[in-house]
Motif scaffolding. Structure first.
Motif, PDB file in Angstrom:
ATOM      1  N   THR A  56      33.073  38.417  42.231  1.00 48.34           N
ATOM      2  CA  THR A  56      32.421  38.502  43.532  1.00 48.34           C
ATOM      3  C   THR A  56      32.469  39.937  44.041  1.00 48.34           C
ATOM      4  N   ASP A  57      31.628  40.218  44.999  1.00 49.22           N
ATOM      5  CA  ASP A  57      31.668  41.533  45.638  1.00 49.22           C
ATOM      6  C   ASP A  57      32.852  41.636  46.598  1.00 49.22           C
ATOM      7  N   LEU A  58      33.061  40.582  47.378  1.00 51.63           N
ATOM      8  CA  LEU A  58      34.148  40.577  48.361  1.00 51.63           C
ATOM      9  C   LEU A  58      34.886  39.252  48.275  1.00 51.63           C
ATOM     10  N   ALA A  59      36.192  39.319  48.105  1.00 51.11           N
ATOM     11  CA  ALA A  59      37.048  38.136  48.180  1.00 51.11           C
ATOM     12  C   ALA A  59      37.799  38.174  49.507  1.00 51.11           C
ATOM     13  N   ALA A 239      42.561  45.960  38.785  1.00 51.63           N
ATOM     14  CA  ALA A 239      41.942  45.705  37.480  1.00 51.63           C
ATOM     15  C   ALA A 239      40.781  46.680  37.316  1.00 51.63           C
ATOM     16  N   GLY A 240      41.079  47.894  36.884  1.00 51.28           N
ATOM     17  CA  GLY A 240      40.051  48.918  36.739  1.00 51.28           C
ATOM     18  C   GLY A 240      39.475  49.290  38.089  1.00 51.28           C
ATOM     19  N   ASN A 241      38.178  49.128  38.247  1.00 54.86           N
ATOM     20  CA  ASN A 241      37.516  49.431  39.518  1.00 54.86           C
ATOM     21  C   ASN A 241      37.433  48.214  40.430  1.00 54.86           C
ATOM     22  N   ALA A 242      38.231  47.208  40.150  1.00 57.52           N
ATOM     23  CA  ALA A 242      38.208  45.973  40.933  1.00 57.52           C
ATOM     24  C   ALA A 242      39.645  45.521  41.193  1.00 57.52           C
ATOM     25  N   VAL A 243      39.773  44.378  41.847  1.00 56.73           N
ATOM     26  CA  VAL A 243      41.082  43.750  42.039  1.00 56.73           C
ATOM     27  C   VAL A 243      40.990  42.317  41.542  1.00 56.73           C
ATOM     28  N   GLU A 244      42.114  41.818  41.044  1.00 57.03           N
ATOM     29  CA  GLU A 244      42.173  40.442  40.571  1.00 57.03           C
ATOM     30  C   GLU A 244      43.103  39.632  41.470  1.00 57.03           C
ATOM     31  N   LEU A 245      42.618  38.474  41.877  1.00 59.12           N
ATOM     32  CA  LEU A 245      43.402  37.566  42.699  1.00 59.12           C
ATOM     33  C   LEU A 245      43.668  36.308  41.881  1.00 59.12           C
ATOM     34  N   ALA A 246      44.934  36.084  41.563  1.00 56.95           N
ATOM     35  CA  ALA A 246      45.309  34.944  40.728  1.00 56.95           C
ATOM     36  C   ALA A 246      45.565  33.728  41.610  1.00 56.95           C
ATOM     37  N   THR A 247      44.946  32.600  41.273  1.00 58.92           N
ATOM     38  CA  THR A 247      45.140  31.345  41.991  1.00 58.92           C
ATOM     39  C   THR A 247      45.630  30.289  41.015  1.00 58.92           C
ATOM     40  N   ASP A 248      45.903  29.108  41.531  1.00 56.13           N
ATOM     41  CA  ASP A 248      46.336  28.003  40.673  1.00 56.13           C
ATOM     42  C   ASP A 248      45.201  27.461  39.819  1.00 56.13           C
ATOM     43  N   HIS A 249      43.964  27.842  40.151  1.00 54.77           N
ATOM     44  CA  HIS A 249      42.812  27.231  39.487  1.00 54.77           C
ATOM     45  C   HIS A 249      41.922  28.246  38.784  1.00 54.77           C
ATOM     46  N   GLY A 250      42.369  29.501  38.701  1.00 54.99           N
ATOM     47  CA  GLY A 250      41.567  30.523  38.067  1.00 54.99           C
ATOM     48  C   GLY A 250      41.773  31.859  38.749  1.00 54.99           C
ATOM     49  N   THR A 251      41.129  32.869  38.207  1.00 53.16           N
ATOM     50  CA  THR A 251      41.253  34.230  38.734  1.00 53.16           C
ATOM     51  C   THR A 251      39.922  34.679  39.319  1.00 53.16           C
ATOM     52  N   VAL A 252      39.992  35.287  40.498  1.00 44.81           N
ATOM     53  CA  VAL A 252      38.803  35.866  41.117  1.00 44.81           C
ATOM     54  C   VAL A 252      38.889  37.382  40.969  1.00 44.81           C
ATOM     55  N   ARG A 396      40.270  49.548  48.232  1.00 45.93           N
ATOM     56  CA  ARG A 396      39.567  48.332  47.822  1.00 45.93           C
ATOM     57  C   ARG A 396      40.067  47.079  48.545  1.00 45.93           C
ATOM     58  N   VAL A 397      41.232  47.175  49.171  1.00 44.04           N
ATOM     59  CA  VAL A 397      41.847  46.036  49.854  1.00 44.04           C
ATOM     60  C   VAL A 397      42.122  46.422  51.298  1.00 44.04           C
ATOM     61  N   ALA A 398      41.763  45.540  52.225  1.00 42.96           N
ATOM     62  CA  ALA A 398      42.069  45.720  53.644  1.00 42.96           C
ATOM     63  C   ALA A 398      42.887  44.533  54.126  1.00 42.96           C
ATOM     64  N   PHE A 399      43.747  44.800  55.106  1.00 40.13           N
ATOM     65  CA  PHE A 399      44.695  43.800  55.597  1.00 40.13           C
ATOM     66  C   PHE A 399      44.771  43.905  57.113  1.00 40.13           C
ATOM     67  N   ALA A 400      44.853  42.754  57.791  1.00 32.36           N
ATOM     68  CA  ALA A 400      45.074  42.725  59.238  1.00 32.36           C
ATOM     69  C   ALA A 400      46.000  41.567  59.565  1.00 32.36           C
TER      70      ALA A 400
END
Length: 485
Positions: A56-59, A239-252, A396-400
């Motif tokens: 995806t473009d934005l998670a 993950a290179g030019n992206a980020v990987e988010l690991a879940t219980d059902h797959g990776t985004v 690449r990641v923002a937090f609030a």
């Protein structure tokens, strides 16, 4: 409550002694142990979890207000952007479905707190907060969100003599801020505890918080956001030019990610010490009769709050099946050692009994009212009491997080900040000291527990001493960890 109790019960502390235990027990008997707002036939059917890997473009992580506003406005800014929202349980099940439904303009947990921490930009933040609240109203109208949005304002009430002077000082701050003496405030809401009031007509809207979340969910889906429930994100990595988010059902795998997890442990470890979970509690009455409603007045439906450090908030709520109820919450704010969060912490019988006694002291004319729901929830508290922001993974990641109980309105502003930060181009919002500076972190245990306990005790003493802040609170003020709402 006995006649003597009605006559002599002039403070909340007295209420805990004078309101018969049998009265509070009878009023709470049979109350559902869950949030009133989520006990609604309008609640959407569950959405499926993620199934396999996705790009995806934005998670967006988190299905409360913070995540929902971020996902919706990301699509509004760029309809062609692919946006995936990942929620660990159900949309709006946590703070977004448990709060009092006070949607306030303030971005800094009150003007005084903003002046204390950010005096140079407090006036601009007030303006941005009013713009943000108007934009929430516009969004609710544009998407037809049925959340009972009412621009009624708030009525701050004096329940002690020294409160009256505080309210007089604020009266006349603008054409929509009106001081009410004892007679005038009783014409608005009839309570023997009220000595005066301050009605801010435009600073707050009242709404049904769960229905706002569900309306934002529908708007997200209509604009093309992909939402996966029961999909907790366990980790985040580059993950290179992206980020990987690991879940219980797959990776985004996402080009960018926005984290709206608020009170829950942050995926960015460096921000974890900036948040402590504090549990807040509320009661909801059964629907009131016409005679009971006439007995209390309250025809203008303002949200109410008193002025002590341990304050109550209360409001009228419209029942989905018809009728009017009263939500009554606040006072106890409970921190558990080790920043722990457990489902059993949402139920605290001693607090529910205390709130019931305080309710009957506030409205003795409603002495036979029963409560239908009793619940609690965790608030993402930071040391300056209003949100802070962070970025990671080379932007690449923002937090609030850190909304500290005022997230119904401020999360939309925070979502815009996160999208601005991910956009990489400076904006008026990203240049704010509010965004560039972070609050002081809380210390690790056992210092956090000891400090919070000491602060709570000092706040109680201040309430008992006409609001005068003792040495401990003055020391906290000096290091930037004080609060003045």
């Amino acid at each position: 409550m006995s006649t003597a109790g009605r006559a002599n019960c002039t403070t909340y502390e007295q209420a805990e002694r004078l309101v018969p235990r049998a009265q509070t027990a009878a009023a709470l008997a049979g109350a559902s142990a869950g949030p009133f707002w989520l006990d609604d036939p309008a609640r959407p059917e569950p959405l499926p979890p993620l199934a396999g890997n996705a790009r995806t473009d934005l998670a967006v992580v988190g299905g409360g207000y913070s995540g929902l506003w971020t996902a919706l406005m990301a699509k509004e800014r760029d309809p062609g952007r692919r946006v995936v929202l990942l929620e660990g349980r159900r949309i709006g099940w946590a703070a977004s479905g448990r709060n009092g439904g006070f949607c306030e303009a303030s971005l800094t947990h009150g003007d005084a707190n903003g002046e204390k921490h950010l005096p140079q930009e407090a006036a601009r933040l007030r303006g941005l907060g009013r713009e943000n609240l108007q934009q929430i109203a516009d969004t609710v109208a544009r998407y037809g969100i049925d959340c009972g949005f009412e621009w009624t304002g708030t009525l701050s009430v004096a329940t002690a003599d020294h409160h009256v002077g505080w309210l007089k000082e604020e009266g006349g701050a603008g054409p929509d801020v009106v001081f009410l003496d004892r007679e005038a405030v009783h014409k608005e809401v009839a309570s023997p505890l009220f000595r005066a009031g301050l009605w801010d007509r435009k600073g707050t809207a009242m709404l049904n918080p769960a229905r706002l979340a569900w309306g934002l969910q529908r708007a997200c889906l209509e604009t093309g956001v992909e939402i996966f429930e029961h999909t907790p994100v366990r980790s985040l990595r580059r993950a290179g030019n992206a980020v990987e988010l690991a879940t219980d059902h797959g990776t985004v795998t996402a080009s960018q990610a926005a984290l709206g997890t608020n009170v829950f442990p942050s995926l960015l470890k460096r921000t974890r010490l900036h948040i402590v979970p504090v549990y807040d509690y509320a009661l909801m009455t059964e629907p009131l009769s016409d005679a009971q409603l006439r007995a209390i007045g309250w025809q203008n439906r303002q949200g109410l709050a008193d002025l002590d450090n341990r304050f109550h908030y209360y409001r009228l709520a419209t029942d989905p099946a018809g009728g009017t109820r009263i939500l009554f919450g606040g006072y106890d704010a409970v921190y558990r050692f080790g920043r722990t969060m457990k489902p059993e912490y949402e139920h605290r019988p001693e607090t529910f009994r205390r709130l019931a006694a305080h309710f009957f002291a506030t409205f003795p004319q409603l002495g036979d009212v029963k409560f239908s729901h009793q619940w609690g929830g965790a608030i993402d508290t930071c040391s300056r009491f209003f949100p802070f922001f962070s970025t990671a993974q080379s932007g690449r990641v923002a937090f609030a997080a850190g909304y500290t109980g005022l997230g119904v309105g401020a999360t939309r502003f925070g979502a815009n900040v996160m999208l601005d930060l991910l956009g990489g181009t400076p904006t008026e919002r990203t240049e704010l000291a509010m965004v560039r500076r972070k609050p002081l972190p809380f210390p690790p245990e056992p210092l956090a527990w000891l400090g919070i306990k000491a602060t709570t005790a000092a706040l109680v003493r201040a309430d008992q001493n006409q609001g005068r802040r003792g040495l401990w609170l003055k020391a906290m003020d000096a290091v930037g960890m004080g609060f003045d709402s």
